[in-house]
Write an enzyme that holds these catalytic residues in place. Structure first.
Site, PDB file in Angstrom:
ATOM      1  N   ASP A  65       0.858  -1.178   0.000  1.00  0.00           N
ATOM      2  CA  ASP A  65       0.000   0.000   0.000  1.00  0.00           C
ATOM      3  C   ASP A  65       0.894   1.227   0.000  1.00  0.00           C
ATOM      4  O   ASP A  65       2.113   1.115   0.141  1.00  0.00           O
ATOM      5  CB  ASP A  65      -0.992  -0.017   1.168  1.00  0.00           C
ATOM      6  CG  ASP A  65      -0.346  -0.030   2.538  1.00  0.00           C
ATOM      7  OD1 ASP A  65       0.895  -0.210   2.623  1.00  0.00           O
ATOM      8  OD2 ASP A  65      -1.059   0.138   3.539  1.00  0.00           O
ATOM      9  N   TYR A  67       3.116   4.596   0.739  1.00  0.00           N
ATOM     10  CA  TYR A  67       3.875   5.088   1.889  1.00  0.00           C
ATOM     11  C   TYR A  67       2.955   5.937   2.754  1.00  0.00           C
ATOM     12  O   TYR A  67       2.268   6.832   2.249  1.00  0.00           O
ATOM     13  CB  TYR A  67       5.057   5.944   1.437  1.00  0.00           C
ATOM     14  CG  TYR A  67       6.142   5.204   0.692  1.00  0.00           C
ATOM     15  CD1 TYR A  67       6.868   4.178   1.299  1.00  0.00           C
ATOM     16  CD2 TYR A  67       6.473   5.556  -0.618  1.00  0.00           C
ATOM     17  CE1 TYR A  67       7.885   3.522   0.612  1.00  0.00           C
ATOM     18  CE2 TYR A  67       7.490   4.907  -1.307  1.00  0.00           C
ATOM     19  CZ  TYR A  67       8.190   3.887  -0.692  1.00  0.00           C
ATOM     20  OH  TYR A  67       9.199   3.234  -1.370  1.00  0.00           O
ATOM     21  N   PHE A  78       6.441   1.868  -4.491  1.00  0.00           N
ATOM     22  CA  PHE A  78       7.860   2.045  -4.134  1.00  0.00           C
ATOM     23  C   PHE A  78       8.414   3.426  -4.511  1.00  0.00           C
ATOM     24  O   PHE A  78       9.497   3.795  -4.081  1.00  0.00           O
ATOM     25  CB  PHE A  78       8.750   0.956  -4.747  1.00  0.00           C
ATOM     26  CG  PHE A  78       8.465  -0.417  -4.222  1.00  0.00           C
ATOM     27  CD1 PHE A  78       8.794  -0.760  -2.918  1.00  0.00           C
ATOM     28  CD2 PHE A  78       7.855  -1.370  -5.021  1.00  0.00           C
ATOM     29  CE1 PHE A  78       8.526  -2.028  -2.420  1.00  0.00           C
ATOM     30  CE2 PHE A  78       7.582  -2.641  -4.530  1.00  0.00           C
ATOM     31  CZ  PHE A  78       7.918  -2.966  -3.230  1.00  0.00           C
ATOM     32  N   HIS A 188      11.013  -9.483  -0.035  1.00  0.00           N
ATOM     33  CA  HIS A 188      10.668  -8.057  -0.170  1.00  0.00           C
ATOM     34  C   HIS A 188      11.926  -7.216   0.023  1.00  0.00           C
ATOM     35  O   HIS A 188      12.818  -7.574   0.798  1.00  0.00           O
ATOM     36  CB  HIS A 188       9.616  -7.699   0.886  1.00  0.00           C
ATOM     37  CG  HIS A 188       8.933  -6.402   0.643  1.00  0.00           C
ATOM     38  ND1 HIS A 188       9.471  -5.190   1.054  1.00  0.00           N
ATOM     39  CD2 HIS A 188       7.758  -6.110   0.038  1.00  0.00           C
ATOM     40  CE1 HIS A 188       8.648  -4.218   0.705  1.00  0.00           C
ATOM     41  NE2 HIS A 188       7.600  -4.754   0.085  1.00  0.00           N
TER      42      HIS A 188
END
Length: 222
Positions: A65, A67, A78, A188
């Site tokens: 989701d 930031y 990202f 991740h």
């Protein structure tokens, strides 16, 4: 329902906009934005779709989701806005792996719009969040909507590279037809997993370009 989204995606996903879950989702998001500081800005909620039209999608990267820090998110997973320094930990690790893999210098900006314009679909599974509260908009309907988008890419396109980073992204594997697309998985890039050896060395950037070039497609200028 008149959803303001790029025309090719609007046509591809038109059935979703009329479903009851999406109507409930719209009501929820409107209420959240009315009463709380939420991210990204309303105009940027569908930024991934608007920057990478359906017919231009060559690579899919899935985030969780947005930031939750105000001023960071702008609708591309990202990615952060140009002024944000230092970069969030996950983005730092993405750039470090990119440098180790392809020798690309660490960029001056963490804004990944340049990737999106080349066909890298930077999709968060959940498109909105309440400030400072990660995953606060999870389970409200975004997951169903973004699942539909991923399924449409898999069903209607060929030779797309799906980069599934982390367990949440890997859960989307069953949606993807691996007989006509490339799926690359790893841990991740967040410092919590990357520093345990689950991220660095995956060489996803070079592997993506090798796959695209082998099929006569232009590589991504990462």
């Amino acid at each position: 329902m008149d959803v303001q989204i790029e025309p090719s995606w609007k046509e591809i996903l038109k059935e979703e906009f009329e479903k009851p879950y999406f109507r409930r989702l719209v009501d929820f998001v409107k209420e959240e934005y009315r009463h709380h500081l939420c991210l990204p800005k309303g105009k940027d909620i569908f930024n991934a779709f608007n920057t990478t039209p359906f017919d231009r999608v060559k690579v899919v990267i899935l985030g969780q989701d947005p930031y939750p820090t105000p001023g960071h998110a702008h609708g591309l997973c990202f990615s952060v806005q140009d002024h944000v320094k230092p970069f969030p930990g996950s983005l730092q690790n993405i750039f470090r792996e990119l440098h180790d893999d392809l020798g690309v210098p660490i960029p001056e900006t963490g804004n990944l719009t340049r990737w999106a314009r080349q066909g890298v679909f930077l999709l968060n599974v959940v498109l909105t969040v309440r400030a400072y509260k990660p995953r606060s908009h999870a389970g409200k309907g975004w997951e169903e909507f973004t699942t539909a988008a991923i399924k449409k890419i898999s069903d209607l396109k060929e030779n797309v590279v799906f980069l599934l980073w982390g367990n949440d992204a890997k859960k989307k594997m069953p949606l993807i037809d691996t007989s006509k697309h490339l799926v690359l998985t790893s841990g991740h890039p967040s410092p919590l997993s990357a520093n345990k050896g689950y991220w660095f060395g995956n060489r996803h950037f070079s592997k993506t370009n090798e796959y695209l070039k082998a099929r006569g497609l232009a590589p991504i200028e990462w």
